[in-house]
Design a protein around this motif. Structure first.
Motif, PDB file in Angstrom:
ATOM      1  N   GLY A  66     121.564 -21.756  -3.062  1.00 42.26           N
ATOM      2  CA  GLY A  66     121.336 -23.014  -3.760  1.00 42.26           C
ATOM      3  C   GLY A  66     121.584 -24.300  -3.005  1.00 42.26           C
ATOM      4  N   THR A  67     122.716 -24.410  -2.353  1.00 41.20           N
ATOM      5  CA  THR A  67     123.073 -25.664  -1.694  1.00 41.20           C
ATOM      6  C   THR A  67     123.390 -25.448  -0.218  1.00 41.20           C
ATOM      7  OG1 THR A  67     125.409 -25.425  -2.309  1.00 41.20           O
ATOM      8  CG2 THR A  67     124.012 -26.694  -3.800  1.00 41.20           C
ATOM      9  N   ALA A  68     123.172 -26.507   0.545  1.00 41.01           N
ATOM     10  CA  ALA A  68     123.609 -26.559   1.947  1.00 41.01           C
ATOM     11  C   ALA A  68     124.667 -27.650   2.050  1.00 41.01           C
ATOM     12  CB  ALA A  68     122.430 -26.871   2.860  1.00 41.01           C
ATOM     13  N   LEU A  69     125.620 -27.493   2.939  1.00 42.62           N
ATOM     14  CA  LEU A  69     126.665 -28.500   3.043  1.00 42.62           C
ATOM     15  C   LEU A  69     127.146 -28.684   4.468  1.00 42.62           C
ATOM     16  CD1 LEU A  69     130.067 -27.055   1.999  1.00 42.62           C
ATOM     17  CD2 LEU A  69     128.022 -25.774   1.461  1.00 42.62           C
ATOM     18  N   LEU A  70     127.541 -29.925   4.743  1.00 46.91           N
ATOM     19  CA  LEU A  70     128.291 -30.274   5.947  1.00 46.91           C
ATOM     20  C   LEU A  70     129.734 -30.493   5.534  1.00 46.91           C
ATOM     21  CD1 LEU A  70     126.076 -32.841   7.915  1.00 46.91           C
ATOM     22  CD2 LEU A  70     126.546 -30.462   8.506  1.00 46.91           C
ATOM     23  N   SER A  71     130.648 -29.926   6.286  1.00 45.74           N
ATOM     24  CA  SER A  71     132.069 -30.018   5.973  1.00 45.74           C
ATOM     25  C   SER A  71     132.810 -30.671   7.128  1.00 45.74           C
ATOM     26  CB  SER A  71     132.647 -28.624   5.718  1.00 45.74           C
ATOM     27  OG  SER A  71     131.972 -27.995   4.646  1.00 45.74           O
ATOM     28  N   HIS A  72     133.594 -31.694   6.803  1.00 45.51           N
ATOM     29  CA  HIS A  72     134.359 -32.423   7.813  1.00 45.51           C
ATOM     30  C   HIS A  72     135.847 -32.119   7.627  1.00 45.51           C
ATOM     31  CE1 HIS A  72     130.734 -34.786   8.657  1.00 45.51           C
ATOM     32  NE2 HIS A  72     130.598 -34.915   7.353  1.00 45.51           N
ATOM     33  N   PHE A  73     136.440 -31.491   8.629  1.00 44.09           N
ATOM     34  CA  PHE A  73     137.861 -31.180   8.610  1.00 44.09           C
ATOM     35  C   PHE A  73     138.572 -32.146   9.563  1.00 44.09           C
ATOM     36  CE2 PHE A  73     135.756 -27.392   7.160  1.00 44.09           C
ATOM     37  CZ  PHE A  73     136.583 -26.893   6.173  1.00 44.09           C
ATOM     38  N   LEU A  74     139.553 -32.877   9.035  1.00 39.85           N
ATOM     39  CA  LEU A  74     140.245 -33.919   9.779  1.00 39.85           C
ATOM     40  C   LEU A  74     141.588 -33.374  10.257  1.00 39.85           C
ATOM     41  CD1 LEU A  74     139.621 -36.781   7.181  1.00 39.85           C
ATOM     42  CD2 LEU A  74     138.074 -35.908   8.946  1.00 39.85           C
ATOM     43  N   PHE A  84     127.305 -31.967  -0.203  1.00 41.17           N
ATOM     44  CA  PHE A  84     126.456 -30.928  -0.781  1.00 41.17           C
ATOM     45  C   PHE A  84     125.064 -31.493  -1.035  1.00 41.17           C
ATOM     46  CE2 PHE A  84     130.569 -29.165  -1.676  1.00 41.17           C
ATOM     47  CZ  PHE A  84     130.395 -27.798  -1.811  1.00 41.17           C
ATOM     48  N   GLN A  85     124.043 -30.733  -0.656  1.00 44.29           N
ATOM     49  CA  GLN A  85     122.672 -31.128  -0.965  1.00 44.29           C
ATOM     50  C   GLN A  85     121.868 -29.917  -1.397  1.00 44.29           C
ATOM     51  OE1 GLN A  85     121.751 -32.866   2.864  1.00 44.29           O
ATOM     52  NE2 GLN A  85     120.517 -31.116   3.464  1.00 44.29           N
ATOM     53  N   GLY A  90     116.566 -30.862  -0.014  1.00 43.74           N
ATOM     54  CA  GLY A  90     117.361 -31.797   0.766  1.00 43.74           C
ATOM     55  C   GLY A  90     117.933 -32.933  -0.055  1.00 43.74           C
ATOM     56  N   GLU A  91     117.765 -32.886  -1.393  1.00 45.19           N
ATOM     57  CA  GLU A  91     118.265 -33.955  -2.259  1.00 45.19           C
ATOM     58  C   GLU A  91     119.793 -34.013  -2.212  1.00 45.19           C
ATOM     59  OE1 GLU A  91     118.483 -35.158  -7.015  1.00 45.19           O
ATOM     60  OE2 GLU A  91     117.438 -33.333  -6.357  1.00 45.19           O
ATOM     61  N   PRO A  92     120.378 -35.186  -1.955  1.00 48.40           N
ATOM     62  CA  PRO A  92     121.837 -35.309  -1.984  1.00 48.40           C
ATOM     63  C   PRO A  92     122.377 -35.019  -3.382  1.00 48.40           C
ATOM     64  CG  PRO A  92     120.833 -37.207  -0.900  1.00 48.40           C
ATOM     65  CD  PRO A  92     119.722 -36.445  -1.559  1.00 48.40           C
ATOM     66  N   LEU A  93     123.448 -34.256  -3.456  1.00 50.29           N
ATOM     67  CA  LEU A  93     124.031 -33.886  -4.740  1.00 50.29           C
ATOM     68  C   LEU A  93     125.390 -34.531  -4.968  1.00 50.29           C
ATOM     69  CD1 LEU A  93     123.127 -30.081  -4.768  1.00 50.29           C
ATOM     70  CD2 LEU A  93     121.934 -31.955  -5.934  1.00 50.29           C
ATOM     71  N   GLY A 175     127.603 -43.251   5.669  1.00 49.70           N
ATOM     72  CA  GLY A 175     126.805 -42.946   4.495  1.00 49.70           C
ATOM     73  C   GLY A 175     126.363 -41.501   4.485  1.00 49.70           C
ATOM     74  N   TRP A 176     125.421 -41.207   3.598  1.00 47.87           N
ATOM     75  CA  TRP A 176     124.989 -39.819   3.433  1.00 47.87           C
ATOM     76  C   TRP A 176     124.284 -39.321   4.702  1.00 47.87           C
ATOM     77  CZ3 TRP A 176     126.321 -36.497  -0.266  1.00 47.87           C
ATOM     78  CH2 TRP A 176     125.707 -35.236  -0.244  1.00 47.87           C
ATOM     79  N   PRO A 177     124.676 -38.169   5.234  1.00 44.77           N
ATOM     80  CA  PRO A 177     124.032 -37.648   6.454  1.00 44.77           C
ATOM     81  C   PRO A 177     122.649 -37.071   6.155  1.00 44.77           C
ATOM     82  CG  PRO A 177     125.639 -36.072   5.638  1.00 44.77           C
ATOM     83  CD  PRO A 177     125.755 -37.288   4.754  1.00 44.77           C
ATOM     84  N   THR A 178     121.701 -37.359   6.999  1.00 37.69           N
ATOM     85  CA  THR A 178     120.376 -36.752   6.862  1.00 37.69           C
ATOM     86  C   THR A 178     120.318 -35.556   7.808  1.00 37.69           C
ATOM     87  OG1 THR A 178     119.512 -38.293   8.523  1.00 37.69           O
ATOM     88  CG2 THR A 178     119.255 -38.898   6.214  1.00 37.69           C
TER      89      THR A 178
END
Length: 203
Positions: A66-74, A84-85, A90-93, A175-178
């Motif tokens: 269902g969804t694809a995601l980029l995860s940022h661990f600091l 999540f999109q 590719g719609e931002p969620l 902002g939102w990553p493309t």
């Protein structure tokens, strides 16, 4: 081990580790969590948390959909930030701030952390947000999984996350990553002995 998720490293600055996760990837998760995710049963959610508190659960394979995601661990931070999109369009969620122990690098194989249940859900344009899983967090407090030390860390991390959001800094700055997963990327896979790899992050 509570869960194991194979992901693709997109960037690693030493301070921020960015990982990608998309449909088709197969992870390991507790059977109670898999069932509750598929059915949405509130009683099953309580069972999941009871399993975590008792240290007794059974792992099974779970395929993401269902969804694809980029995860940022600091590095050193008590939360991570996820985008999540919709995987098909590719719609931002939503942005998703997950409160957790600071990650510990596992040489050559990944990172370890521990989800502390509380989440902050943010609109794609950063204009609104709401808290998620406060009841589950309170249950983990009652069960002793989140002690006073962890609770203080989460309280302080909430303030830092809100400040980061208000200032549009850190992962929010651009902002939102493309992005979309490159069709040429192979699906990340867990090592064959993933179920038997000991944790390195303290509980």
């Amino acid at each position: 081990m509570w869960t194991a998720m194979p992901q693709r490293v997109v960037a690693d600055t030493g301070h921020v580790l960015t990982l990608a996760y998309w449909p088709g990837i197969e992870s390991l998760a507790p059977t109670s969590w898999i069932t509750s995710t598929r059915t949405g049963g509130l009683g099953l959610r309580e069972e999941v948390l009871a399993d975590l508190a008792s240290g007794a659960w059974v792992l099974d394979r779970y395929r993401w959909t269902g969804t694809a995601l980029l995860s940022h661990f600091l590095a050193g931070e008590w939360f991570s930030v996820h985008c999540f999109q919709d995987a098909a369009t590719g719609e931002p969620l939503r942005w998703y701030v997950n409160f957790e122990r600071p990650y510990v690098r596992r040489p050559g194989t990944g990172i370890d952390t521990l989800d502390l249940c509380l989440d902050l859900v943010i609109t794609p344009d950063l204009s609104g947000h709401h808290w998620k899983d406060r009841a589950e967090y309170a249950q983990l407090r009652r069960l002793g999984v989140i002690d006073d030390y962890l609770h203080r860390q989460v309280e302080q991390a909430q303030g830092r996350a809100i400040t980061m959001l208000d200032n549009e800094s850190g992962p929010f700055a651009a902002g939102w990553p493309t992005w979309t997963p490159d069709p040429a990327w192979p699906l990340p896979e867990l090592p064959a002995d993933a179920e038997h790899v000991p944790d390195q992050a303290p509980r």
